[in-house]
Design a protein around this motif. Structure first.
Motif, PDB file in Angstrom:
ATOM      1  N   ARG A  25       0.906  -1.162  -0.214  1.00  0.00           N
ATOM      2  CA  ARG A  25      -0.134  -0.111  -0.150  1.00  0.00           C
ATOM      3  C   ARG A  25       0.851   1.362   0.391  1.00  0.00           C
ATOM      4  O   ARG A  25       0.707   2.285  -0.725  1.00  0.00           O
ATOM      5  N   ALA A  26       2.574   1.477   0.887  1.00  0.00           N
ATOM      6  CA  ALA A  26       2.618   2.089   0.939  1.00  0.00           C
ATOM      7  C   ALA A  26       3.690   2.443  -0.359  1.00  0.00           C
ATOM      8  O   ALA A  26       3.721   3.428  -1.088  1.00  0.00           O
ATOM      9  N   SER A  27       3.814   1.594  -1.410  1.00  0.00           N
ATOM     10  CA  SER A  27       4.255   1.572  -2.912  1.00  0.00           C
ATOM     11  C   SER A  27       3.067   2.651  -3.563  1.00  0.00           C
ATOM     12  O   SER A  27       3.253   3.081  -4.485  1.00  0.00           O
ATOM     13  N   ASP A  28       1.866   1.829  -3.855  1.00  0.00           N
ATOM     14  CA  ASP A  28       1.263   2.030  -4.060  1.00  0.00           C
ATOM     15  C   ASP A  28       0.148   4.236  -4.032  1.00  0.00           C
ATOM     16  O   ASP A  28       0.260   4.759  -5.002  1.00  0.00           O
ATOM     17  N   ILE A  29       0.659   3.884  -3.032  1.00  0.00           N
ATOM     18  CA  ILE A  29       0.424   5.934  -2.550  1.00  0.00           C
ATOM     19  C   ILE A  29       1.754   6.236  -2.467  1.00  0.00           C
ATOM     20  O   ILE A  29       1.362   7.552  -3.999  1.00  0.00           O
ATOM     21  N   LEU A  30       2.221   5.917  -3.045  1.00  0.00           N
ATOM     22  CA  LEU A  30       3.669   6.701  -3.165  1.00  0.00           C
ATOM     23  C   LEU A  30       4.144   7.052  -4.913  1.00  0.00           C
ATOM     24  O   LEU A  30       4.379   8.222  -5.374  1.00  0.00           O
TER      25      LEU A  30
END
Ligand code: ADP
Ligand code: ASP
Ligand code: MG
Length: 416
Positions: free
Chosen positions: A327-332
Protein backbone atom coordinates in the motif's frame (compact mmCIF):
# COMPACT_ATOMS: atom_id res chain seq x y z
CA UNK A 1 -4.02 -14.40 36.71
CA UNK A 2 -3.76 -14.70 32.93
CA UNK A 3 -3.13 -17.89 30.98
CA UNK A 4 -2.04 -17.84 27.34
CA UNK A 5 -2.98 -20.10 24.45
CA UNK A 6 -0.44 -22.88 24.92
CA UNK A 7 -1.20 -22.95 28.64
CA UNK A 8 -4.83 -23.79 27.90
CA UNK A 9 -4.01 -25.82 24.78
CA UNK A 10 -6.01 -28.91 25.77
CA UNK A 11 -8.34 -30.08 28.52
CA UNK A 12 -5.49 -31.64 30.50
CA UNK A 13 -3.65 -28.30 30.53
CA UNK A 14 -6.83 -26.51 31.53
CA UNK A 15 -7.06 -28.90 34.50
CA UNK A 16 -3.53 -27.90 35.51
CA UNK A 17 -4.49 -24.23 35.21
CA UNK A 18 -7.42 -24.97 37.53
CA UNK A 19 -4.98 -26.50 40.06
CA UNK A 20 -2.74 -23.42 39.86
CA UNK A 21 -5.74 -21.14 40.43
CA UNK A 22 -6.95 -23.34 43.29
CA UNK A 23 -3.56 -23.10 45.01
CA UNK A 24 -3.69 -19.31 44.79
CA UNK A 25 -7.03 -19.09 46.61
CA UNK A 26 -6.93 -17.84 50.18
CA UNK A 27 -9.63 -16.54 52.48
CA UNK A 28 -10.22 -12.86 51.92
CA UNK A 29 -8.47 -12.87 48.55
CA UNK A 30 -10.39 -12.63 45.29
CA UNK A 31 -9.21 -13.94 41.96
CA UNK A 32 -10.03 -13.00 38.39
CA UNK A 33 -8.60 -15.24 35.68
CA UNK A 34 -8.19 -14.05 32.11
CA UNK A 35 -7.77 -16.72 29.45
CA UNK A 36 -6.70 -16.86 25.81
CA UNK A 37 -8.14 -19.10 23.15
CA UNK A 38 -6.68 -22.61 22.98
CA UNK A 39 -3.44 -22.49 20.97
CA UNK A 40 -3.97 -22.38 17.22
CA UNK A 41 -7.64 -21.50 17.61
CA UNK A 42 -7.36 -17.78 16.90
CA UNK A 43 -5.30 -18.49 13.78
CA UNK A 44 -7.99 -20.90 12.61
CA UNK A 45 -10.73 -18.31 13.22
CA UNK A 46 -8.74 -15.54 11.51
CA UNK A 47 -8.40 -17.73 8.45
CA UNK A 48 -12.14 -18.44 8.38
CA UNK A 49 -12.89 -14.72 8.70
CA UNK A 50 -10.43 -13.86 5.93
CA UNK A 51 -11.79 -16.54 3.64
CA UNK A 52 -15.25 -15.09 4.18
CA UNK A 53 -13.99 -11.59 3.28
CA UNK A 54 -14.10 -10.09 6.76
CA UNK A 55 -10.75 -8.43 6.34
CA UNK A 56 -10.26 -6.11 3.40
CA UNK A 57 -7.43 -7.45 1.24
CA UNK A 58 -5.86 -4.03 0.80
CA UNK A 59 -5.71 -3.31 4.48
CA UNK A 60 -7.21 -0.35 6.25
CA UNK A 61 -9.25 2.12 4.27
CA UNK A 62 -8.47 5.71 5.19
CA UNK A 63 -9.42 6.26 8.80
CA UNK A 64 -11.00 2.87 9.36
CA UNK A 65 -9.29 -0.25 10.68
CA UNK A 66 -9.94 -2.22 7.48
CA UNK A 67 -11.69 -4.99 9.37
CA UNK A 68 -15.32 -5.83 9.27
CA UNK A 69 -17.17 -5.73 12.60
CA UNK A 70 -18.11 -9.36 11.97
CA UNK A 71 -14.41 -10.28 11.87
CA UNK A 72 -14.34 -9.61 15.62
CA UNK A 73 -17.52 -11.59 16.19
CA UNK A 74 -15.75 -14.57 14.66
CA UNK A 75 -12.25 -14.32 16.11
CA UNK A 76 -13.37 -13.47 19.65
CA UNK A 77 -15.14 -16.80 20.10
CA UNK A 78 -12.00 -18.82 20.86
CA UNK A 79 -11.64 -17.17 24.25
CA UNK A 80 -15.29 -17.80 25.15
CA UNK A 81 -14.78 -21.55 24.80
CA UNK A 82 -11.80 -21.49 27.17
CA UNK A 83 -13.70 -19.55 29.85
CA UNK A 84 -16.42 -22.22 29.95
CA UNK A 85 -13.89 -25.05 30.06
CA UNK A 86 -11.87 -23.48 32.87
CA UNK A 87 -14.96 -22.63 34.91
CA UNK A 88 -16.02 -26.28 34.62
CA UNK A 89 -12.54 -27.50 35.61
CA UNK A 90 -12.58 -25.24 38.67
CA UNK A 91 -16.01 -26.45 39.71
CA UNK A 92 -14.76 -30.02 39.47
CA UNK A 93 -12.20 -29.10 42.11
CA UNK A 94 -15.04 -27.82 44.27
CA UNK A 95 -14.25 -24.17 43.64
CA UNK A 96 -17.11 -21.77 42.92
CA UNK A 97 -16.41 -20.23 39.52
CA UNK A 98 -18.24 -18.69 36.60
CA UNK A 99 -17.40 -17.31 33.21
CA UNK A 100 -17.98 -13.67 32.27
CA UNK A 101 -18.03 -12.53 28.67
CA UNK A 102 -16.80 -8.98 28.20
CA UNK A 103 -20.26 -7.65 27.30
CA UNK A 104 -21.53 -8.99 30.63
CA UNK A 105 -19.02 -6.97 32.68
CA UNK A 106 -18.86 -4.79 30.49
CA UNK A 107 -15.35 -4.10 29.17
CA UNK A 108 -15.98 -1.10 26.88
CA UNK A 109 -13.69 -0.41 23.97
CA UNK A 110 -13.58 1.92 21.01
CA UNK A 111 -14.87 0.66 17.66
CA UNK A 112 -11.52 0.11 15.87
CA UNK A 113 -12.25 -3.47 14.92
CA UNK A 114 -9.37 -5.95 15.23
CA UNK A 115 -7.29 -3.40 17.10
CA UNK A 116 -9.66 -1.86 19.59
CA UNK A 117 -8.53 -0.10 22.75
CA UNK A 118 -10.23 -0.54 26.10
CA UNK A 119 -11.97 2.64 27.27
CA UNK A 120 -13.44 1.59 30.60
CA UNK A 121 -14.31 -1.36 32.78
CA UNK A 122 -17.19 -1.26 35.25
CA UNK A 123 -15.20 -2.02 38.39
CA UNK A 124 -18.05 -1.71 40.85
CA UNK A 125 -20.55 -3.91 39.09
CA UNK A 126 -21.63 -7.54 39.27
CA UNK A 127 -18.13 -8.84 38.51
CA UNK A 128 -16.59 -7.26 41.62
CA UNK A 129 -19.51 -8.42 43.77
CA UNK A 130 -19.14 -11.98 42.55
CA UNK A 131 -15.41 -12.00 43.24
CA UNK A 132 -15.95 -10.51 46.70
CA UNK A 133 -18.41 -13.31 47.38
CA UNK A 134 -15.61 -15.81 46.79
CA UNK A 135 -16.40 -16.85 43.22
CA UNK A 136 -13.47 -17.13 40.80
CA UNK A 137 -14.24 -14.98 37.76
CA UNK A 138 -13.09 -16.46 34.46
CA UNK A 139 -12.91 -13.77 31.78
CA UNK A 140 -12.02 -14.07 28.10
CA UNK A 141 -9.04 -12.00 27.07
CA UNK A 142 -8.83 -10.23 23.70
CA UNK A 143 -12.50 -9.07 23.70
CA UNK A 144 -14.27 -5.79 24.22
CA UNK A 145 -17.66 -4.32 23.48
CA UNK A 146 -18.40 -0.91 21.96
CA UNK A 147 -20.81 1.67 23.33
CA UNK A 148 -23.21 0.33 20.66
CA UNK A 149 -22.84 -3.20 22.11
CA UNK A 150 -20.83 -4.53 19.17
CA UNK A 151 -18.06 -7.04 19.90
CA UNK A 152 -14.45 -5.98 19.34
CA UNK A 153 -11.02 -7.59 19.69
CA UNK A 154 -7.85 -5.95 20.95
CA UNK A 155 -5.25 -7.08 18.40
CA UNK A 156 -3.16 -10.25 18.39
CA UNK A 157 -1.76 -11.04 21.80
CA UNK A 158 -4.45 -8.80 23.31
CA UNK A 159 -5.28 -11.08 26.22
CA UNK A 160 -2.27 -9.65 28.07
CA UNK A 161 -3.86 -6.23 27.77
CA UNK A 162 -7.23 -7.53 28.97
CA UNK A 163 -5.53 -9.00 32.02
CA UNK A 164 -3.69 -5.82 32.95
CA UNK A 165 -6.81 -3.70 32.33
CA UNK A 166 -8.92 -5.92 34.55
CA UNK A 167 -6.21 -5.98 37.23
CA UNK A 168 -6.12 -2.18 37.15
CA UNK A 169 -9.91 -1.85 37.27
CA UNK A 170 -10.21 -4.28 40.20
CA UNK A 171 -7.21 -2.65 41.92
CA UNK A 172 -5.55 -6.03 42.10
CA UNK A 173 -2.36 -6.48 44.11
CA UNK A 174 -0.71 -8.03 41.09
CA UNK A 175 -1.23 -9.26 37.57
CA UNK A 176 0.38 -12.67 37.01
CA UNK A 177 0.87 -13.57 33.35
CA UNK A 178 1.29 -17.34 33.07
CA UNK A 179 2.79 -18.48 29.78
CA UNK A 180 4.84 -21.20 28.07
CA UNK A 181 8.20 -19.80 29.20
CA UNK A 182 9.14 -19.23 32.84
CA UNK A 183 9.69 -15.49 32.57
CA UNK A 184 11.05 -12.69 30.44
CA UNK A 185 14.42 -13.63 28.98
CA UNK A 186 17.35 -11.60 27.73
CA UNK A 187 16.09 -12.58 24.28
CA UNK A 188 13.68 -15.09 22.76
CA UNK A 189 14.76 -18.39 24.40
CA UNK A 190 13.46 -20.23 21.34
CA UNK A 191 16.21 -18.87 19.13
CA UNK A 192 18.97 -18.36 21.68
CA UNK A 193 19.36 -21.37 23.98
CA UNK A 194 21.82 -19.36 26.09
CA UNK A 195 19.21 -16.69 26.89
CA UNK A 196 18.81 -16.01 30.61
CA UNK A 197 15.66 -15.35 32.61
CA UNK A 198 15.61 -11.86 34.10
CA UNK A 199 14.63 -11.58 37.78
CA UNK A 200 13.31 -8.08 37.18
CA UNK A 201 12.85 -5.76 34.24
CA UNK A 202 11.71 -2.13 34.28
CA UNK A 203 8.46 -1.09 32.64
CA UNK A 204 10.44 1.09 30.23
CA UNK A 205 12.68 -1.74 29.08
CA UNK A 206 9.79 -4.17 28.84
CA UNK A 207 7.88 -1.63 26.77
CA UNK A 208 10.79 -1.36 24.33
CA UNK A 209 11.31 -5.12 24.24
CA UNK A 210 7.63 -5.69 23.47
CA UNK A 211 7.32 -2.98 20.86
CA UNK A 212 10.54 -4.12 19.19
CA UNK A 213 9.26 -7.64 18.76
CA UNK A 214 9.42 -9.71 21.97
CA UNK A 215 5.90 -11.10 21.88
CA UNK A 216 5.94 -12.39 25.45
CA UNK A 217 3.76 -9.40 26.41
CA UNK A 218 1.58 -7.32 24.10
CA UNK A 219 3.00 -3.77 23.93
CA UNK A 220 -0.26 -2.17 24.96
CA UNK A 221 -0.39 -4.31 28.12
CA UNK A 222 2.99 -2.93 29.23
CA UNK A 223 1.90 0.65 28.45
CA UNK A 224 -1.17 0.14 30.57
CA UNK A 225 0.73 -1.53 33.43
CA UNK A 226 3.20 1.35 33.43
CA UNK A 227 0.50 4.04 33.36
CA UNK A 228 -1.65 2.39 36.02
CA UNK A 229 1.29 1.14 38.09
CA UNK A 230 0.12 -2.49 37.99
CA UNK A 231 2.87 -4.84 39.21
CA UNK A 232 3.19 -7.56 36.58
CA UNK A 233 4.84 -10.94 36.94
CA UNK A 234 5.53 -13.29 34.01
CA UNK A 235 5.83 -16.96 34.95
CA UNK A 236 5.37 -20.51 33.76
CA UNK A 237 2.03 -22.30 33.58
CA UNK A 238 3.80 -25.63 33.08
CA UNK A 239 4.77 -25.94 36.72
CA UNK A 240 2.59 -27.70 39.28
CA UNK A 241 1.56 -25.57 42.26
CA UNK A 242 4.22 -25.63 44.96
CA UNK A 243 7.14 -26.13 42.58
CA UNK A 244 9.59 -23.20 42.20
CA UNK A 245 8.27 -20.59 39.79
CA UNK A 246 9.90 -17.21 40.41
CA UNK A 247 9.25 -15.74 36.98
CA UNK A 248 10.13 -12.16 36.11
CA UNK A 249 8.82 -9.06 37.87
CA UNK A 250 8.07 -6.06 35.67
CA UNK A 251 8.51 -3.05 37.94
CA UNK A 252 9.78 0.51 38.39
CA UNK A 253 13.35 1.26 37.42
CA UNK A 254 14.05 2.29 41.06
CA UNK A 255 13.37 -1.25 42.24
CA UNK A 256 16.20 -2.61 40.12
CA UNK A 257 19.47 -2.47 41.96
CA UNK A 258 21.88 -3.74 39.34
CA UNK A 259 21.19 -1.85 36.16
CA UNK A 260 22.51 -3.62 33.09
CA UNK A 261 23.84 -1.58 30.20
CA UNK A 262 21.96 -3.90 27.88
CA UNK A 263 19.19 -6.05 29.37
CA UNK A 264 17.87 -7.66 26.24
CA UNK A 265 17.91 -8.20 22.50
CA UNK A 266 14.69 -8.18 20.47
CA UNK A 267 13.94 -8.84 16.83
CA UNK A 268 11.08 -8.43 14.42
CA UNK A 269 10.78 -10.04 11.00
CA UNK A 270 7.66 -8.11 10.08
CA UNK A 271 9.48 -5.19 8.45
CA UNK A 272 9.90 -3.64 5.03
CA UNK A 273 12.33 -0.96 3.90
CA UNK A 274 11.14 1.73 1.51
CA UNK A 275 13.73 3.90 -0.28
CA UNK A 276 12.80 7.05 -2.15
CA UNK A 277 15.79 8.09 -4.21
CA UNK A 278 16.25 11.56 -5.67
CA UNK A 279 13.44 13.42 -3.93
CA UNK A 280 13.39 17.19 -4.33
CA UNK A 281 15.18 18.82 -1.38
CA UNK A 282 12.68 21.47 -0.31
CA UNK A 283 10.62 22.36 2.77
CA UNK A 284 7.32 20.46 3.02
CA UNK A 285 8.35 17.39 1.03
CA UNK A 286 8.74 15.10 4.05
CA UNK A 287 5.51 16.45 5.50
CA UNK A 288 3.76 15.60 2.26
CA UNK A 289 5.17 12.06 2.00
CA UNK A 290 4.56 11.06 5.60
CA UNK A 291 1.23 12.87 5.70
CA UNK A 292 -0.04 10.66 2.88
CA UNK A 293 1.19 7.53 4.65
CA UNK A 294 -0.36 8.60 7.96
CA UNK A 295 -3.68 9.29 6.26
CA UNK A 296 -3.63 5.69 5.08
CA UNK A 297 -2.92 4.47 8.62
CA UNK A 298 0.54 3.20 7.72
CA UNK A 299 2.72 3.06 10.77
CA UNK A 300 6.11 4.38 9.70
CA UNK A 301 8.95 3.47 12.02
CA UNK A 302 12.58 4.37 11.29
CA UNK A 303 13.23 7.35 9.00
CA UNK A 304 16.55 8.37 7.50
CA UNK A 305 17.11 11.33 5.22
CA UNK A 306 20.38 11.85 3.42
CA UNK A 307 21.87 14.08 0.77
CA UNK A 308 21.81 12.78 -2.78
CA UNK A 309 24.83 13.12 -5.03
CA UNK A 310 22.61 15.14 -7.33
CA UNK A 311 22.35 18.84 -6.58
CA UNK A 312 19.03 19.80 -4.91
CA UNK A 313 17.97 16.21 -4.31
CA UNK A 314 17.81 13.99 -1.26
CA UNK A 315 17.08 10.35 -0.44
CA UNK A 316 14.49 9.29 2.11
CA UNK A 317 14.49 5.79 3.55
CA UNK A 318 11.93 4.50 6.03
CA UNK A 319 10.59 1.24 7.42
CA UNK A 320 7.00 0.11 7.89
CA UNK A 321 5.20 -3.15 8.72
CA UNK A 322 5.78 -5.58 5.87
CA UNK A 323 2.07 -6.06 5.36
CA UNK A 324 1.66 -2.33 4.64
CA UNK A 325 4.51 -2.20 2.09
CA UNK A 326 2.38 -2.77 -1.04
CA UNK A 327 0.00 0.00 0.00
CA UNK A 328 2.86 2.36 0.78
CA UNK A 329 4.19 1.69 -2.71
CA UNK A 330 0.80 2.36 -4.31
CA UNK A 331 0.35 5.60 -2.38
CA UNK A 332 3.81 6.90 -3.27
CA UNK A 333 3.49 5.93 -6.93
CA UNK A 334 0.10 7.62 -7.09
CA UNK A 335 1.72 10.81 -5.76
CA UNK A 336 4.70 10.56 -8.09
CA UNK A 337 4.01 13.83 -9.86
CA UNK A 338 3.75 15.77 -6.63
CA UNK A 339 6.66 14.18 -4.73
CA UNK A 340 8.86 13.87 -7.84
CA UNK A 341 11.26 11.12 -6.83
CA UNK A 342 13.61 9.39 -9.29
CA UNK A 343 13.31 5.87 -7.96
CA UNK A 344 11.28 3.90 -5.43
CA UNK A 345 12.64 0.65 -4.02
CA UNK A 346 10.88 -1.65 -1.61
CA UNK A 347 12.79 -4.38 0.16
CA UNK A 348 10.57 -6.80 2.02
CA UNK A 349 12.99 -9.44 3.31
CA UNK A 350 14.48 -7.26 6.05
CA UNK A 351 14.33 -7.56 9.81
CA UNK A 352 14.89 -5.26 12.76
CA UNK A 353 17.25 -6.24 15.55
CA UNK A 354 17.42 -4.10 18.68
CA UNK A 355 19.36 -3.96 21.92
CA UNK A 356 17.60 -2.48 24.94
CA UNK A 357 18.84 -1.29 28.33
CA UNK A 358 18.27 1.56 30.78
CA UNK A 359 21.98 1.53 31.66
CA UNK A 360 22.64 2.76 28.12
CA UNK A 361 21.61 6.27 29.14
CA UNK A 362 24.90 6.86 30.94
CA UNK A 363 27.28 4.66 28.99
CA UNK A 364 29.48 5.29 25.98
CA UNK A 365 30.50 2.69 23.39
CA UNK A 366 27.22 0.77 23.39
CA UNK A 367 26.64 1.37 19.69
CA UNK A 368 30.21 0.48 18.83
CA UNK A 369 29.83 -2.93 20.48
CA UNK A 370 26.72 -3.56 18.41
CA UNK A 371 28.22 -2.51 15.10
CA UNK A 372 31.47 -4.40 15.70
CA UNK A 373 29.63 -7.59 16.63
CA UNK A 374 27.55 -7.41 13.45
CA UNK A 375 30.58 -6.56 11.31
CA UNK A 376 32.48 -9.53 12.72
CA UNK A 377 29.72 -11.76 11.34
CA UNK A 378 29.75 -9.96 7.99
CA UNK A 379 26.23 -8.59 8.51
CA UNK A 380 25.48 -5.35 6.70
CA UNK A 381 23.47 -2.65 8.49
CA UNK A 382 20.90 -0.94 6.25
CA UNK A 383 19.23 1.53 8.64
CA UNK A 384 20.05 2.61 12.20
CA UNK A 385 17.81 4.26 14.78
CA UNK A 386 18.51 5.05 18.41
CA UNK A 387 16.69 6.33 21.46
CA UNK A 388 17.80 6.81 25.05
CA UNK A 389 17.46 3.14 25.93
CA UNK A 390 17.66 1.27 22.62
CA UNK A 391 19.56 0.89 19.36
CA UNK A 392 17.82 -0.73 16.40
CA UNK A 393 19.23 -1.78 13.06
CA UNK A 394 17.67 -3.09 9.88
CA UNK A 395 19.44 -6.08 8.33
CA UNK A 396 18.77 -8.76 5.74
CA UNK A 397 16.21 -11.10 7.30
CA UNK A 398 18.26 -14.22 6.61
CA UNK A 399 20.77 -13.09 9.26
CA UNK A 400 18.33 -12.39 12.10
CA UNK A 401 19.17 -15.37 14.25
CA UNK A 402 22.89 -15.01 13.66
CA UNK A 403 22.69 -11.32 14.60
CA UNK A 404 20.63 -11.90 17.73
CA UNK A 405 23.04 -14.58 18.95
CA UNK A 406 26.11 -12.47 18.18
CA UNK A 407 24.71 -9.46 20.05
CA UNK A 408 23.64 -11.60 22.98
CA UNK A 409 27.22 -12.79 23.32
CA UNK A 410 28.78 -9.38 22.65
CA UNK A 411 26.88 -7.75 25.53
CA UNK A 412 27.78 -10.54 27.94
CA UNK A 413 24.22 -11.83 28.24
CA UNK A 414 24.92 -15.53 27.56
CA UNK A 415 24.13 -17.90 30.41
CA UNK A 416 27.21 -19.56 31.85
P1 ADP B 1 0.95 -16.78 25.36
O1 ADP B 1 0.23 -17.69 24.46
O2 ADP B 1 1.11 -17.33 26.74
O3 ADP B 1 0.41 -15.39 25.34
P2 ADP B 1 3.09 -15.98 23.58
O4 ADP B 1 3.41 -16.99 22.54
O5 ADP B 1 2.26 -14.82 23.18
O6 ADP B 1 2.45 -16.73 24.83
O7 ADP B 1 4.43 -15.40 24.23
C1 ADP B 1 5.38 -16.29 24.78
C2 ADP B 1 6.50 -16.50 23.78
O8 ADP B 1 7.22 -15.28 23.61
C3 ADP B 1 7.56 -17.49 24.21
O9 ADP B 1 7.20 -18.79 23.88
C4 ADP B 1 8.82 -17.00 23.49
O10 ADP B 1 9.11 -17.76 22.34
C5 ADP B 1 8.46 -15.60 23.02
N1 ADP B 1 9.46 -14.60 23.41
C6 ADP B 1 10.02 -13.69 22.57
N2 ADP B 1 10.91 -12.95 23.21
C7 ADP B 1 10.93 -13.36 24.50
C8 ADP B 1 11.66 -12.96 25.65
N3 ADP B 1 12.55 -11.96 25.61
N4 ADP B 1 11.44 -13.62 26.81
C9 ADP B 1 10.54 -14.62 26.87
N5 ADP B 1 9.82 -15.05 25.81
C10 ADP B 1 10.00 -14.43 24.63
N1 ASP C 1 -6.06 -15.41 21.23
C1 ASP C 1 -5.57 -14.12 20.83
C2 ASP C 1 -4.39 -14.27 19.89
O1 ASP C 1 -3.99 -15.40 19.56
C3 ASP C 1 -5.24 -13.24 21.98
C4 ASP C 1 -4.13 -13.74 22.86
O2 ASP C 1 -3.83 -14.93 22.86
O3 ASP C 1 -3.56 -12.94 23.59
O4 ASP C 1 -3.85 -13.31 19.43
MG1 MG D 1 0.68 -13.77 24.04
Amino acid sequence: MKFGGTSVGDVERIRRVARIVAAERKPGKGIAVVVSAMSGETDRLVKLARDAGGESANGPAAGGSGFDDEYDVIVSTGEQVTTGLLALALRQLGIPARSWQNWQIPVRSDAAHAKARIDSIDEKGELARSIDAGEVAVIPGFQGVTAEDRITTLGRGGSDTSAVAIAAALKADRCDIYTDVDGVYTTDPRIVPKARRLEKISYEEMLEMASLGAKVLQTRSVELAMAQRVPVRVLSSFVEPGEPNAGTIVCDEEEIVEKQIVSGVAYSRDEAKVSLIGVVDAPGVAADIFGRLADANINVDMIVQSQSRQEGKQNIVFTCPDRDAPRASDILHAAHEKIAFDELHIKRDVAKVSVIGIGMKSQVGVARTMFSALAAKGINIEVIATSEIKISVIIDSQYVELAVRALHTAYGLDAA
